[in-house]
Write a protein that holds these residues in place. Structure first.
Motif, PDB file in Angstrom:
ATOM      1  N   GLY A   6       0.795  -1.237   0.000  1.00 45.04           N
ATOM      2  CA  GLY A   6       0.000   0.000   0.000  1.00 45.04           C
ATOM      3  C   GLY A   6       0.819   1.275   0.000  1.00 45.04           C
ATOM      4  O   GLY A   6       0.435   2.265  -0.643  1.00 45.04           O
ATOM      5  N   GLU A   7       1.956   1.281   0.686  1.00 48.84           N
ATOM      6  CA  GLU A   7       2.797   2.492   0.748  1.00 48.84           C
ATOM      7  C   GLU A   7       3.328   2.890  -0.631  1.00 48.84           C
ATOM      8  O   GLU A   7       3.754   4.025  -0.829  1.00 48.84           O
ATOM      9  CB  GLU A   7       3.972   2.295   1.722  1.00 48.84           C
ATOM     10  CG  GLU A   7       4.924   1.208   1.287  1.00 48.84           C
ATOM     11  CD  GLU A   7       6.258   1.176   2.078  1.00 48.84           C
ATOM     12  OE1 GLU A   7       6.877   2.229   2.257  1.00 48.84           O
ATOM     13  OE2 GLU A   7       6.642   0.067   2.504  1.00 48.84           O
ATOM     14  N   HIS A   8       3.335   1.945  -1.581  1.00 46.62           N
ATOM     15  CA  HIS A   8       3.883   2.222  -2.916  1.00 46.62           C
ATOM     16  C   HIS A   8       2.806   2.460  -3.975  1.00 46.62           C
ATOM     17  O   HIS A   8       3.113   2.511  -5.166  1.00 46.62           O
ATOM     18  CB  HIS A   8       4.778   1.060  -3.364  1.00 46.62           C
ATOM     19  CG  HIS A   8       5.947   0.814  -2.476  1.00 46.62           C
ATOM     20  ND1 HIS A   8       6.895   1.776  -2.217  1.00 46.62           N
ATOM     21  CD2 HIS A   8       6.315  -0.281  -1.746  1.00 46.62           C
ATOM     22  CE1 HIS A   8       7.805   1.288  -1.382  1.00 46.62           C
ATOM     23  NE2 HIS A   8       7.472   0.040  -1.075  1.00 46.62           N
ATOM     24  N   ALA A  20      17.278  -8.810  10.036  1.00 46.23           N
ATOM     25  CA  ALA A  20      16.772  -9.439   8.810  1.00 46.23           C
ATOM     26  C   ALA A  20      16.985  -8.526   7.609  1.00 46.23           C
ATOM     27  O   ALA A  20      17.353  -8.997   6.526  1.00 46.23           O
ATOM     28  CB  ALA A  20      15.294  -9.781   8.961  1.00 46.23           C
ATOM     29  N   ARG A  21      16.765  -7.233   7.796  1.00 49.77           N
ATOM     30  CA  ARG A  21      17.000  -6.293   6.679  1.00 49.77           C
ATOM     31  C   ARG A  21      18.464  -6.346   6.239  1.00 49.77           C
ATOM     32  O   ARG A  21      18.768  -6.272   5.053  1.00 49.77           O
ATOM     33  CB  ARG A  21      16.610  -4.868   7.100  1.00 49.77           C
ATOM     34  CG  ARG A  21      15.120  -4.657   7.306  1.00 49.77           C
ATOM     35  CD  ARG A  21      14.345  -4.565   6.026  1.00 49.77           C
ATOM     36  NE  ARG A  21      14.630  -3.361   5.260  1.00 49.77           N
ATOM     37  CZ  ARG A  21      13.915  -2.982   4.197  1.00 49.77           C
ATOM     38  NH1 ARG A  21      12.871  -3.703   3.792  1.00 49.77           N
ATOM     39  NH2 ARG A  21      14.224  -1.895   3.529  1.00 49.77           N
ATOM     40  N   LYS A  22      19.380  -6.449   7.212  1.00 50.84           N
ATOM     41  CA  LYS A  22      20.810  -6.551   6.860  1.00 50.84           C
ATOM     42  C   LYS A  22      21.101  -7.852   6.135  1.00 50.84           C
ATOM     43  O   LYS A  22      21.876  -7.887   5.186  1.00 50.84           O
ATOM     44  CB  LYS A  22      21.673  -6.479   8.122  1.00 50.84           C
ATOM     45  CG  LYS A  22      21.783  -5.084   8.694  1.00 50.84           C
ATOM     46  CD  LYS A  22      22.812  -5.077   9.809  1.00 50.84           C
ATOM     47  CE  LYS A  22      22.845  -3.716  10.496  1.00 50.84           C
ATOM     48  NZ  LYS A  22      23.582  -3.764  11.771  1.00 50.84           N
ATOM     49  N   SER A  46      10.173  -6.933   6.597  1.00 46.98           N
ATOM     50  CA  SER A  46       9.596  -5.714   7.179  1.00 46.98           C
ATOM     51  C   SER A  46      10.693  -4.697   7.485  1.00 46.98           C
ATOM     52  O   SER A  46      11.780  -5.066   7.927  1.00 46.98           O
ATOM     53  CB  SER A  46       8.862  -6.035   8.480  1.00 46.98           C
ATOM     54  OG  SER A  46       7.953  -7.095   8.296  1.00 46.98           O
ATOM     55  N   ASP A  47      10.375  -3.404   7.276  1.00 49.77           N
ATOM     56  CA  ASP A  47      11.412  -2.367   7.430  1.00 49.77           C
ATOM     57  C   ASP A  47      11.452  -1.722   8.817  1.00 49.77           C
ATOM     58  O   ASP A  47      12.327  -0.897   9.081  1.00 49.77           O
ATOM     59  CB  ASP A  47      11.276  -1.300   6.334  1.00 49.77           C
ATOM     60  CG  ASP A  47       9.958  -0.546   6.381  1.00 49.77           C
ATOM     61  OD1 ASP A  47       9.193  -0.696   7.355  1.00 49.77           O
ATOM     62  OD2 ASP A  47       9.698   0.208   5.417  1.00 49.77           O
ATOM     63  N   ALA A  48      10.506  -2.028   9.707  1.00 49.52           N
ATOM     64  CA  ALA A  48      10.486  -1.446  11.058  1.00 49.52           C
ATOM     65  C   ALA A  48       9.583  -2.311  11.934  1.00 49.52           C
ATOM     66  O   ALA A  48       8.786  -3.105  11.410  1.00 49.52           O
ATOM     67  CB  ALA A  48       9.946  -0.023  11.013  1.00 49.52           C
TER      68      ALA A  48
HETATM   69 MG    MG Z   1       9.771  -2.185   1.873  1.00 49.96          MG
END
Ligand code: MG
Ligand code: DAT
Length: 149
Positions: free
Chosen positions: A50-52, A84-86, A117-119
Protein backbone atom coordinates in the motif's frame (compact mmCIF):
# COMPACT_ATOMS: atom_id res chain seq x y z
CA UNK A 1 10.52 -10.82 21.82
CA UNK A 2 10.59 -8.95 18.50
CA UNK A 3 9.04 -10.51 15.40
CA UNK A 4 9.39 -9.76 11.69
CA UNK A 5 7.57 -10.74 8.52
CA UNK A 6 9.66 -12.37 5.79
CA UNK A 7 8.39 -13.55 2.40
CA UNK A 8 10.24 -15.49 -0.28
CA UNK A 9 8.83 -13.93 -3.46
CA UNK A 10 7.79 -15.96 -6.55
CA UNK A 11 11.29 -15.68 -8.06
CA UNK A 12 12.89 -17.05 -4.89
CA UNK A 13 10.41 -19.94 -4.76
CA UNK A 14 10.88 -20.75 -8.46
CA UNK A 15 14.66 -20.67 -8.06
CA UNK A 16 14.62 -23.10 -5.16
CA UNK A 17 15.87 -20.61 -2.57
CA UNK A 18 13.28 -21.31 0.15
CA UNK A 19 15.60 -23.72 1.95
CA UNK A 20 18.55 -21.33 1.73
CA UNK A 21 16.52 -18.46 3.22
CA UNK A 22 15.30 -20.63 6.09
CA UNK A 23 18.79 -22.04 6.62
CA UNK A 24 20.33 -18.59 7.02
CA UNK A 25 17.72 -17.39 9.52
CA UNK A 26 17.97 -20.63 11.51
CA UNK A 27 21.77 -20.53 11.45
CA UNK A 28 21.77 -16.96 12.76
CA UNK A 29 19.76 -18.14 15.76
CA UNK A 30 16.34 -16.70 15.03
CA UNK A 31 13.19 -18.70 15.76
CA UNK A 32 10.61 -19.64 13.12
CA UNK A 33 7.14 -19.00 14.54
CA UNK A 34 5.00 -19.00 11.37
CA UNK A 35 5.33 -20.53 7.89
CA UNK A 36 3.06 -21.09 4.90
CA UNK A 37 3.12 -21.24 1.11
CA UNK A 38 0.32 -19.36 -0.61
CA UNK A 39 -0.87 -17.93 -3.88
CA UNK A 40 -1.22 -14.22 -3.04
CA UNK A 41 -4.47 -12.48 -3.99
CA UNK A 42 -4.48 -9.07 -5.70
CA UNK A 43 -6.19 -7.64 -2.62
CA UNK A 44 -3.49 -8.92 -0.24
CA UNK A 45 -0.72 -7.74 -2.60
CA UNK A 46 -2.21 -4.24 -2.82
CA UNK A 47 -2.60 -4.00 0.94
CA UNK A 48 0.91 -5.32 1.57
CA UNK A 49 2.47 -2.81 -0.83
CA UNK A 50 0.00 0.00 0.00
CA UNK A 51 2.80 2.49 0.75
CA UNK A 52 3.88 2.22 -2.92
CA UNK A 53 0.42 2.72 -4.42
CA UNK A 54 1.36 5.94 -6.24
CA UNK A 55 4.70 4.68 -7.58
CA UNK A 56 5.07 3.87 -11.30
CA UNK A 57 6.30 0.36 -10.48
CA UNK A 58 3.23 -0.49 -8.32
CA UNK A 59 1.19 -2.36 -11.00
CA UNK A 60 4.23 -4.45 -11.97
CA UNK A 61 5.01 -5.15 -8.32
CA UNK A 62 1.48 -6.41 -7.63
CA UNK A 63 1.49 -8.46 -10.84
CA UNK A 64 4.82 -10.02 -9.88
CA UNK A 65 3.99 -10.91 -6.27
CA UNK A 66 0.72 -12.54 -7.42
CA UNK A 67 2.41 -14.42 -10.31
CA UNK A 68 3.32 -17.56 -8.37
CA UNK A 69 3.50 -19.03 -4.90
CA UNK A 70 5.08 -17.05 -2.08
CA UNK A 71 6.49 -18.51 1.15
CA UNK A 72 5.43 -16.30 4.06
CA UNK A 73 7.22 -16.54 7.40
CA UNK A 74 7.39 -14.93 10.80
CA UNK A 75 10.76 -14.98 12.56
CA UNK A 76 11.36 -14.07 16.18
CA UNK A 77 14.42 -12.90 18.10
CA UNK A 78 16.29 -10.01 19.62
CA UNK A 79 16.65 -7.24 17.04
CA UNK A 80 15.25 -9.48 14.30
CA UNK A 81 13.62 -6.69 12.24
CA UNK A 82 16.83 -4.75 11.60
CA UNK A 83 19.01 -7.88 11.48
CA UNK A 84 16.77 -9.44 8.81
CA UNK A 85 17.00 -6.29 6.68
CA UNK A 86 20.81 -6.55 6.86
CA UNK A 87 20.71 -10.24 5.95
CA UNK A 88 18.42 -9.41 3.00
CA UNK A 89 20.50 -6.49 1.67
CA UNK A 90 19.72 -3.34 -0.30
CA UNK A 91 16.54 -3.16 -2.39
CA UNK A 92 18.47 -3.17 -5.67
CA UNK A 93 20.47 -6.44 -5.70
CA UNK A 94 23.27 -4.85 -7.72
CA UNK A 95 23.85 -2.57 -4.70
CA UNK A 96 23.45 -5.34 -2.10
CA UNK A 97 26.62 -6.50 -0.39
CA UNK A 98 27.88 -10.01 -1.14
CA UNK A 99 26.86 -12.21 1.77
CA UNK A 100 23.34 -10.82 1.79
CA UNK A 101 20.52 -12.80 0.19
CA UNK A 102 19.90 -10.24 -2.55
CA UNK A 103 23.63 -9.64 -3.00
CA UNK A 104 24.28 -13.35 -3.44
CA UNK A 105 21.24 -14.31 -5.52
CA UNK A 106 19.78 -11.30 -7.34
CA UNK A 107 20.42 -8.82 -10.15
CA UNK A 108 17.23 -6.89 -11.02
CA UNK A 109 15.27 -4.77 -8.50
CA UNK A 110 12.02 -6.38 -9.66
CA UNK A 111 13.44 -9.88 -8.99
CA UNK A 112 15.00 -9.35 -5.56
CA UNK A 113 14.00 -12.72 -4.07
CA UNK A 114 12.73 -11.76 -0.66
CA UNK A 115 10.74 -9.26 1.40
CA UNK A 116 11.45 -8.23 4.99
CA UNK A 117 9.60 -5.71 7.18
CA UNK A 118 11.41 -2.37 7.43
CA UNK A 119 10.49 -1.45 11.06
CA UNK A 120 8.92 -2.98 14.16
CA UNK A 121 5.55 -1.25 13.54
CA UNK A 122 5.59 -2.35 9.88
CA UNK A 123 6.30 -5.91 11.01
CA UNK A 124 3.28 -5.87 13.32
CA UNK A 125 1.05 -4.61 10.49
CA UNK A 126 2.39 -7.14 7.97
CA UNK A 127 2.18 -10.11 10.35
CA UNK A 128 -1.46 -9.19 11.04
CA UNK A 129 -2.14 -8.93 7.31
CA UNK A 130 -0.59 -12.27 6.34
CA UNK A 131 -1.25 -14.50 9.37
CA UNK A 132 -4.10 -15.40 11.71
CA UNK A 133 -2.95 -15.45 15.34
CA UNK A 134 -3.59 -19.24 15.55
CA UNK A 135 -1.13 -19.75 12.67
CA UNK A 136 1.72 -18.47 14.86
CA UNK A 137 3.39 -20.63 17.50
CA UNK A 138 5.05 -19.25 20.61
CA UNK A 139 7.80 -21.63 21.63
CA UNK A 140 11.22 -21.46 23.18
CA UNK A 141 13.93 -23.44 21.41
CA UNK A 142 15.91 -25.60 23.81
CA UNK A 143 19.08 -24.09 22.28
CA UNK A 144 18.28 -20.55 23.39
CA UNK A 145 20.74 -20.46 26.29
CA UNK A 146 23.50 -21.12 23.72
CA UNK A 147 22.32 -18.20 21.58
CA UNK A 148 21.43 -15.60 24.24
CA UNK A 149 23.55 -14.77 27.30
MG1 MG B 1 9.77 -2.19 1.87
P1 DAT C 1 12.29 -3.23 0.09
O1 DAT C 1 11.69 -4.45 -0.55
O2 DAT C 1 13.79 -3.30 0.13
O3 DAT C 1 11.66 -2.87 1.41
P2 DAT C 1 10.73 -1.04 -1.05
O4 DAT C 1 9.79 -1.20 0.10
O5 DAT C 1 11.25 0.33 -1.33
O6 DAT C 1 11.99 -2.01 -0.91
O7 DAT C 1 10.03 -1.55 -2.39
C1 DAT C 1 9.25 -2.72 -2.38
C2 DAT C 1 9.57 -3.54 -3.61
O8 DAT C 1 9.20 -2.79 -4.77
C3 DAT C 1 11.05 -3.84 -3.79
O9 DAT C 1 11.46 -5.01 -3.10
C4 DAT C 1 11.17 -4.00 -5.28
C5 DAT C 1 10.14 -3.03 -5.82
N1 DAT C 1 10.74 -1.73 -6.17
C6 DAT C 1 11.18 -0.78 -5.31
N2 DAT C 1 11.68 0.27 -5.96
C7 DAT C 1 11.55 -0.02 -7.28
C8 DAT C 1 11.89 0.65 -8.48
N3 DAT C 1 12.46 1.86 -8.47
N4 DAT C 1 11.62 0.03 -9.65
C9 DAT C 1 11.04 -1.19 -9.68
N5 DAT C 1 10.70 -1.89 -8.59
C10 DAT C 1 10.95 -1.31 -7.40
Amino acid sequence: MERTFIAVKPDGVQRGLVGEVIRRFEAKGFTLVGLKLLQVSKDLAEQHYGEHQEKPFFPGLVAFITSGPVVAMVWEGKGVVAAARKMIGATNPLNSEPGTLRGDYGIDIGRNIIHGSDAVETAQREIGLWFQSEELASWEPSLSSWIYE
